[in-house]
Design an enzyme around this catalytic site. Structure first.
Site, short mmCIF file in Angstrom:
data_model
loop_
_atom_site.label_atom_id
_atom_site.label_comp_id
_atom_site.label_asym_id
_atom_site.label_seq_id
_atom_site.Cartn_x
_atom_site.Cartn_y
_atom_site.Cartn_z
N ASP A 3 6.87 1.20 1.82
CA ASP A 3 6.53 0.18 0.82
C ASP A 3 7.38 0.40 -0.44
O ASP A 3 7.77 -0.57 -1.11
CB ASP A 3 5.06 0.30 0.40
CG ASP A 3 4.10 0.13 1.55
OD1 ASP A 3 3.52 -0.95 1.70
OD2 ASP A 3 3.92 1.10 2.31
N THR A 15 2.87 -5.95 2.86
CA THR A 15 3.40 -4.82 3.62
C THR A 15 2.30 -3.77 3.86
O THR A 15 2.60 -2.61 4.14
CB THR A 15 4.60 -4.17 2.89
OG1 THR A 15 4.15 -3.69 1.61
CG2 THR A 15 5.73 -5.17 2.70
N PHE A 68 -0.44 -0.35 12.69
CA PHE A 68 -1.37 0.16 11.67
C PHE A 68 -1.90 -0.92 10.72
O PHE A 68 -3.12 -1.01 10.49
CB PHE A 68 -0.68 1.27 10.86
CG PHE A 68 -1.54 1.83 9.75
CD1 PHE A 68 -2.56 2.73 10.02
CD2 PHE A 68 -1.35 1.43 8.43
CE1 PHE A 68 -3.37 3.23 8.99
CE2 PHE A 68 -2.14 1.92 7.40
CZ PHE A 68 -3.16 2.82 7.69
N ASN A 69 -1.02 -1.72 10.12
CA ASN A 69 -1.50 -2.69 9.11
C ASN A 69 -2.49 -3.69 9.70
O ASN A 69 -3.46 -4.08 9.04
CB ASN A 69 -0.32 -3.47 8.49
CG ASN A 69 0.53 -2.61 7.59
OD1 ASN A 69 0.09 -1.58 7.10
ND2 ASN A 69 1.78 -3.02 7.38
N HIS A 100 9.88 0.32 7.91
CA HIS A 100 9.20 -0.91 8.32
C HIS A 100 9.19 -2.00 7.24
O HIS A 100 9.60 -3.13 7.45
CB HIS A 100 7.72 -0.62 8.63
CG HIS A 100 7.46 0.48 9.58
ND1 HIS A 100 7.57 0.32 10.95
CD2 HIS A 100 7.07 1.77 9.38
CE1 HIS A 100 7.24 1.46 11.55
NE2 HIS A 100 6.94 2.35 10.63
N ASP A 101 8.64 -1.61 6.07
CA ASP A 101 8.24 -2.64 5.11
C ASP A 101 9.40 -3.37 4.44
O ASP A 101 9.26 -4.53 4.04
CB ASP A 101 7.35 -2.01 4.02
CG ASP A 101 6.01 -1.58 4.57
OD1 ASP A 101 5.62 -2.08 5.65
OD2 ASP A 101 5.36 -0.73 3.93
N ASN A 125 -2.39 2.87 3.57
CA ASN A 125 -1.84 4.20 3.81
C ASN A 125 -2.64 5.28 3.10
O ASN A 125 -2.73 6.41 3.57
CB ASN A 125 -0.39 4.27 3.34
CG ASN A 125 0.54 3.49 4.25
OD1 ASN A 125 0.33 3.44 5.45
ND2 ASN A 125 1.56 2.89 3.67
N ASP A 181 0.85 -1.21 0.00
CA ASP A 181 0.00 0.00 0.00
C ASP A 181 0.88 1.26 0.00
O ASP A 181 0.84 2.06 0.93
CB ASP A 181 -0.95 0.00 1.22
CG ASP A 181 -0.22 0.09 2.56
OD1 ASP A 181 0.97 -0.32 2.63
OD2 ASP A 181 -0.83 0.58 3.53
#
Ligand code: BDR
Ligand code: CA
Length: 307
Positions: free
Chosen positions: A13, A118, A158-159, A233-234, A35, A8
């Site tokens: 990402d 992700t 969040f995800n 993060h991703d 996102n 996303d």
């Protein structure tokens, strides 16, 4: 290493896409709302694939979570989902709008591939629900999500928080899962020094990516009292497969809370030592060698074609 990246974009990402394009055999990219709304995450994925010189198939998927209301993250990614740089318009549209069947068909004809989500887990949950045989055909699912603490709430990342019902189904599916949670991803921050490494890595793409990281880091710093930059993060979910030597991990049983008044979207990691604990279903990544990981990210940026 064959993968489908379900994303996303999303600043981080974008880095996952770039690293995957260099170091994995990407059979396709699928997009999900998260996102930003689906039309924007799909456009952003298309732009990043152009930057990588990648022509892999791109299919958009779910425009909203299974049950929860759709909520996006302009407060960290901006309204476009990837604010902070003047990016080129995508060279072509998505190849299709049925990510779920793209995933199903691709897995069935390429046994042993990895799914790398992700973003919210909506597409992955729908694919596993529609085609339960996928669990035995994939190598596993390397997820950026969850962790030992939250960001959207005190307990939920969040995800997972975006679509807890989907996440619960995925963790419960019987598939082998690798989890890059917040306790891991907060170890790899886009510090000012690293942003300059990104800028210098490529004549045209470097400054664009540095602009993205500057925006992303500015947002993170404005929302926290102790961050040196935004966490990438991703990219961890990709590196977990392409460069497993960067990580330490532990095998745990993980479930997703869908009901809690304060804990909806929490990944509950069973850290107990009792012998009666439930059998592990997840490799929980614990630490990453962030400097080595960043050098690999810079290598991947260098591999983008000159524009
Ligand atoms: C996750 O949420 C999004 O903002 C990022 O792209 C990442 O996938 C981190 O919580
Ligand atoms: Ca993401």
């Amino acid at each position: 290493m064959q993968i489908i990246l379900d994303c996303d974009p999303g600043h981080d990402d974008a880095f996952a896409l770039i690293v995957a394009s260099k170091f994995a055999d990407v059979l396709g990219v699928t997009t999900v709302a998260g996102n930003a709304p689906l039309s924007l995450t799909t456009k952003n994925a298309r732009i990043v694939l152009d930057l990588c010189g990648s022509s892999v198939p791109l299919h958009s998927g779910a425009s909203r979570p299974l049950v929860a209301q759709p909520i996006h993250a302009a407060y960290v990614h901006g309204e476009s989902g990837m604010d902070g740089a003047k990016l080129p318009e995508p060279s072509r549209p998505a190849d299709g709008t049925d990510a779920v069947h793209f995933i199903i068909d691709t897995v069935r004809s390429n046994k042993g591939l990895w799914l790398v989500p992700t973003g919210p887990l909506t597409n992955i949950a729908l694919a596993l629900r529609t085609a339960p045989d996928l669990v035995d055909k994939i190598a596993g699912i390397s997820i950026m999500g969850g962790g030992r603490f939250g960001n959207r709430t005190a307990t939920a990342e969040f995800n997972i928080w975006c679509d807890p019902e989907a996440a619960a189904a995925v963790f419960d599916s019987g598939a082998k899962i690798i989890m890059s949670g917040l306790h891991l991803t907060h170890q790899i921050m886009a510090t000012p020094k690293r942003i300059e490494m990104v800028r210098g890595a490529h004549k045209t793409v470097g400054p664009m990516l540095a602009g993205l990281l500057e925006f992303f880091s500015k947002m993170y710093k404005s929302l926290h009292d102790d961050f040196a930059g935004a966490p990438l993060h991703d990219v961890c979910a990709v590196l977990a497969l392409t460069h497993p030597e960067l990580f330490t991990a532990s095998e745990k049983h993980v479930v997703v809370e869908i009901d809690g008044a304060h804990t909806r979207g929490m990944t509950v990691i069973d850290d107990r030592h009792v012998l009666s604990r439930t059998k592990a279903n997840t490799r929980v990544l614990e630490t990453i060698d962030a400097d080595a990981a960043f050098a690999i990210i810079v290598d991947a940026i260098r591999a983008c074609p000159q524009r």
